[in-house]
Design an enzyme around this catalytic site. Structure first.
Site, PDB file in Angstrom:
ATOM      1  N   GLY A  16       0.823  -1.215   0.000  1.00  0.00           N
ATOM      2  CA  GLY A  16       0.000   0.000   0.000  1.00  0.00           C
ATOM      3  C   GLY A  16       0.855   1.262   0.000  1.00  0.00           C
ATOM      4  N   GLY A  17       2.127   1.118   0.433  1.00  0.00           N
ATOM      5  CA  GLY A  17       3.078   2.231   0.352  1.00  0.00           C
ATOM      6  C   GLY A  17       2.675   3.436   1.179  1.00  0.00           C
ATOM      7  N   GLY A  63       5.995  25.183   5.652  1.00  0.00           N
ATOM      8  CA  GLY A  63       5.657  24.718   4.303  1.00  0.00           C
ATOM      9  C   GLY A  63       4.146  24.702   4.136  1.00  0.00           C
ATOM     10  N   HIS A  79     -29.493  16.979 -11.678  1.00  0.00           N
ATOM     11  CA  HIS A  79     -29.919  18.122 -10.868  1.00  0.00           C
ATOM     12  C   HIS A  79     -30.625  17.620  -9.617  1.00  0.00           C
ATOM     13  CE1 HIS A  79     -31.352  22.130  -9.923  1.00  0.00           C
ATOM     14  NE2 HIS A  79     -32.541  21.594  -9.691  1.00  0.00           N
TER      15      HIS A  79
HETATM   16  P1  NAD Z   1       4.768  20.717  -1.635  1.00  0.00           P
HETATM   17  O1  NAD Z   1       5.823  20.838  -2.636  1.00  0.00           O
HETATM   18  O2  NAD Z   1       3.351  20.631  -2.050  1.00  0.00           O
HETATM   19  O3  NAD Z   1       4.849  21.966  -0.621  1.00  0.00           O
HETATM   20  C1  NAD Z   1       6.005  22.318   0.061  1.00  0.00           C
HETATM   21  C2  NAD Z   1       5.902  23.792   0.425  1.00  0.00           C
HETATM   22  O4  NAD Z   1       6.950  24.142   1.295  1.00  0.00           O
HETATM   23  C3  NAD Z   1       6.011  24.702  -0.781  1.00  0.00           C
HETATM   24  O5  NAD Z   1       4.915  25.585  -0.773  1.00  0.00           O
HETATM   25  C4  NAD Z   1       7.334  25.438  -0.549  1.00  0.00           C
HETATM   26  O6  NAD Z   1       7.340  26.740  -1.076  1.00  0.00           O
HETATM   27  C5  NAD Z   1       7.422  25.429   0.950  1.00  0.00           C
HETATM   28  N1  NAD Z   1       8.777  25.526   1.502  1.00  0.00           N
HETATM   29  C6  NAD Z   1       9.901  24.909   1.077  1.00  0.00           C
HETATM   30  N2  NAD Z   1      10.947  25.208   1.887  1.00  0.00           N
HETATM   31  C7  NAD Z   1      10.466  26.032   2.846  1.00  0.00           C
HETATM   32  C8  NAD Z   1      11.040  26.689   3.984  1.00  0.00           C
HETATM   33  N3  NAD Z   1      12.325  26.516   4.305  1.00  0.00           N
HETATM   34  N4  NAD Z   1      10.247  27.474   4.756  1.00  0.00           N
HETATM   35  C9  NAD Z   1       8.931  27.621   4.450  1.00  0.00           C
HETATM   36  N5  NAD Z   1       8.337  27.028   3.397  1.00  0.00           N
HETATM   37  C10 NAD Z   1       9.086  26.251   2.610  1.00  0.00           C
HETATM   38  O7  NAD Z   1       5.188  19.472  -0.720  1.00  0.00           O
HETATM   39  P2  NAD Z   1       4.408  18.761   0.466  1.00  0.00           P
HETATM   40  O8  NAD Z   1       3.246  19.555   0.912  1.00  0.00           O
HETATM   41  O9  NAD Z   1       5.456  18.395   1.446  1.00  0.00           O
HETATM   42  O10 NAD Z   1       3.859  17.450  -0.244  1.00  0.00           O
HETATM   43  C11 NAD Z   1       4.765  16.486  -0.818  1.00  0.00           C
HETATM   44  C12 NAD Z   1       4.137  15.788  -1.995  1.00  0.00           C
HETATM   45  O11 NAD Z   1       3.034  15.005  -1.578  1.00  0.00           O
HETATM   46  C13 NAD Z   1       3.624  16.785  -3.015  1.00  0.00           C
HETATM   47  O12 NAD Z   1       4.062  16.404  -4.290  1.00  0.00           O
HETATM   48  C14 NAD Z   1       2.138  16.676  -2.906  1.00  0.00           C
HETATM   49  O13 NAD Z   1       1.481  16.891  -4.124  1.00  0.00           O
HETATM   50  C15 NAD Z   1       1.921  15.263  -2.384  1.00  0.00           C
HETATM   51  N6  NAD Z   1       0.674  15.232  -1.603  1.00  0.00           N
HETATM   52  C16 NAD Z   1      -0.505  15.257  -2.252  1.00  0.00           C
HETATM   53  C17 NAD Z   1      -1.686  15.303  -1.538  1.00  0.00           C
HETATM   54  C18 NAD Z   1      -2.999  15.344  -2.272  1.00  0.00           C
HETATM   55  O14 NAD Z   1      -3.010  15.062  -3.446  1.00  0.00           O
HETATM   56  N7  NAD Z   1      -4.091  15.734  -1.637  1.00  0.00           N
HETATM   57  C19 NAD Z   1      -1.666  15.328  -0.150  1.00  0.00           C
HETATM   58  C20 NAD Z   1      -0.441  15.323   0.484  1.00  0.00           C
HETATM   59  C21 NAD Z   1       0.731  15.271  -0.249  1.00  0.00           C
END
Ligand code: NAD
Length: 446
Positions: free
Chosen positions: A37-38, A178, A435
């Site tokens: 499931g990873g 982030g 609808h």
């Molecule tokens: P992300 O790349 O979406 O966001 C990371 C954020 O951190 C960015 O906005 C960046 O500008 C910011 N950032 C980087 N360095 C920073 C710093 N030093 N100080 C403050 N802000 C900083 O990455 P994530 O949220 O960690 O997610 C990881 C991956 O997992 C992504 O590719 C995401 O699409 C995926 N994910 C998807 C879903 C979903 O589809 N609903 C949910 C969770 C995660």
């Protein structure tokens, strides 16, 4: 025995690939060092959405007055929410095990290491045994990125998303470093359960990759309801739960909370592949649109490719990889029609091109508040929401749809059809929407 396919990694890419090859009657060996499931099933999408659902139930009950419902003594038990999350995960992992039950499939619960590779076969070692396969699919996923900020390493106040999901007690207060997808989903979870939350985002916009108009609506709502959001702000150092940050105008800020969640992205996991010294890697494993690497019988799919880190992208990449191994060489992945959802409240969902991707003058933007849908108004008291459609000026094709408003995650797939199949506005007009549903917004906007 030589397997047709060896899969390293049992996440959405790995199990999808294994299933596809098994359906074609091929022998498969799949290696998973932790749980099938990873990340998605065990420490990602599924546990997060389960906790978010519990939080939403509580939040809606607390705010039920606006629907004429008085729920004066609502409370919650986070330990119970965490237990239910584990139950959901166990159930789904068992489902994956069941799907891989086949005489043709060997599941190895151990870390795999590639020993050697030629164009004829790949040799893999796990648990002291060797396995040979004609093809290798690498879907080893990704891990949370630990930024080189002083005070992050070995700091017990610091959590990553896996720590946050493992906790059985809510934090008293939380700083989220982030404001990307993970950051904003956890901000939603904690805020809805009454935890004071501060989000620190280095870029000028939270969710920097999304449509600015959509994100602004979320930000306005979250700030009004008490989430502190600092954009254009960089975290400089940490000491316990104390965070020193700097704004774009070089102003120093000191913030403090019980825990600090670091969610600044993920990085491809490449361990166990060291023997393939000639494998091309650039941020992730380099692949073409058929998921082939530069090595003849080696394919890669999912987060390890460093493309779009989403479970549904991983699954599609895996299908494409196996199809090509099986000789279905017309199968490719189209990254232009990948839907994405952020499980904030309200949800954000979108697919296809955004204004920033296109040359000025080549497209038309239509915007409509979600409140143009009767069902939306009935079920979203005090909300407006937004739907934006991007249309090619010349061909009239729908290039993208971007939305905020519940439950847009449930009908963004309709927009994906339009974008993937290249439907024009006129073709979309011929589609009948049920609808009253919020999906009708996609008809109203035409
Ligand atoms: P992300 O790349 O979406 O966001 C990371 C954020 O951190 C960015 O906005 C960046 O500008 C910011 N950032 C980087 N360095 C920073 C710093 N030093 N100080 C403050 N802000 C900083 O990455 P994530 O949220 O960690 O997610 C990881 C991956 O997992 C992504 O590719 C995401 O699409 C995926 N994910 C998807 C879903 C979903 O589809 N609903 C949910 C969770 C995660």
């Amino acid at each position: 025995m030589q397997y047709f396919l060896a899969v390293i990694g049992g996440g959405p890419a790995g199990y999808t690939a294994a299933e596809k090859a098994l359906k074609a009657g091929k022998q498969v060996v799949i290696f998973e060092q932790e749980s099938l499931g990873g990340t998605c099933l065990n420490v990602g999408c599924i546990p997060t959405k389960t906790l978010l659902y519990s939080a939403k139930q509580y939040f809606n009950a607390v705010n039920a007055d606006k629907y004429g419902v008085h729920a004066d003594t609502v409370s919650f038990d986070y330990g119970k929410m965490a237990q239910r999350k584990q139950k959901v995960v166990r159930k789904l992992v068992a489902g994956i095990k069941q799907r891989l039950k086949s005489d043709l499939c060997t599941v190895v619960n151990a870390a795999a290491t590639v020993v050697s590779r030629t164009d004829e076969k790949v040799v893999i070692e796990a648990n002291g045994e060797q396995y040979e396969a004609a093809n290798l699919l690498i879907c080893t996923g990704s891990t949370n990125f630990v930024p080189p900020i002083p005070g992050v390493k070995d700091n017990v106040a610091v959590w990553d998303s896996t720590d946050a999901l493992a906790a059985t007690v809510l934090p008293q207060s939380m700083i989220i470093v982030g404001g990307g997808v993970i950051g904003m989903e956890f901000a939603t979870l904690y805020h809805e359960l009454g935890v004071p939350v501060t989000v620190v985002e280095a870029m000028p916009q939270i969710l920097p990759n999304l449509d600015p108009d959509i994100v602004q609506l979320l930000r306005d709502k979250y700030e009004k309801s008490g989430i502190r959001i600092l954009t254009d702000t960089k975290v400089m150092s940490l000491e316990g739960g104390k965070v020193t940050a700097q704004t774009a105008t070089s102003e120093d800020l000191t913030l403090e909370a019980e825990h600090v969640l670091i969610s600044v992205g993920r990085r491809s996991r490449l361990t166990g592949l060291e023997a393939m010294t000639d494998l091309a890697v650039n941020r992730g494993i380099t692949v073409d649109e058929k998921m082939r690497t530069n090595l003849r019988n080696v394919y890669a799919a999912g987060d390890v490719t460093g493309k779009i880190m989403l479970a549904h992208v991983a699954s599609r990449q895996a299908e494409v990889a196996v199809a090509n191994m099986l000789g279905e060489t017309d199968q490719t992945i189209d990254y232009n029609a990948i839907p994405s959802v952020v499980y904030t409240n309200p949800e954000i969902a979108g697919v296809g091109r955004m204004e920033k991707d296109l040359a000025e003058g080549t497209y038309e933007v239509r915007s409509l508040p979600m409140a143009f849908s009767g069902r939306f108004v009935a079920e979203n008291e005090g909300e407006t929401g937004l739907c934006k459609m991007i249309i090619d000026k010349e061909t009239r094709k729908v290039l993208g749809v971007h939305m905020i408003g519940n439950p847009c995650s449930e009908f963004v797939a309709t927009a994906s059809f339009a974008v993937r199949m290249g439907y024009t506005v006129e073709q979309m007009e011929q589609v009948v929407f049920p609808h009253p549903t919020v999906s009708e917004i996609l008809k109203e906007i035409l």
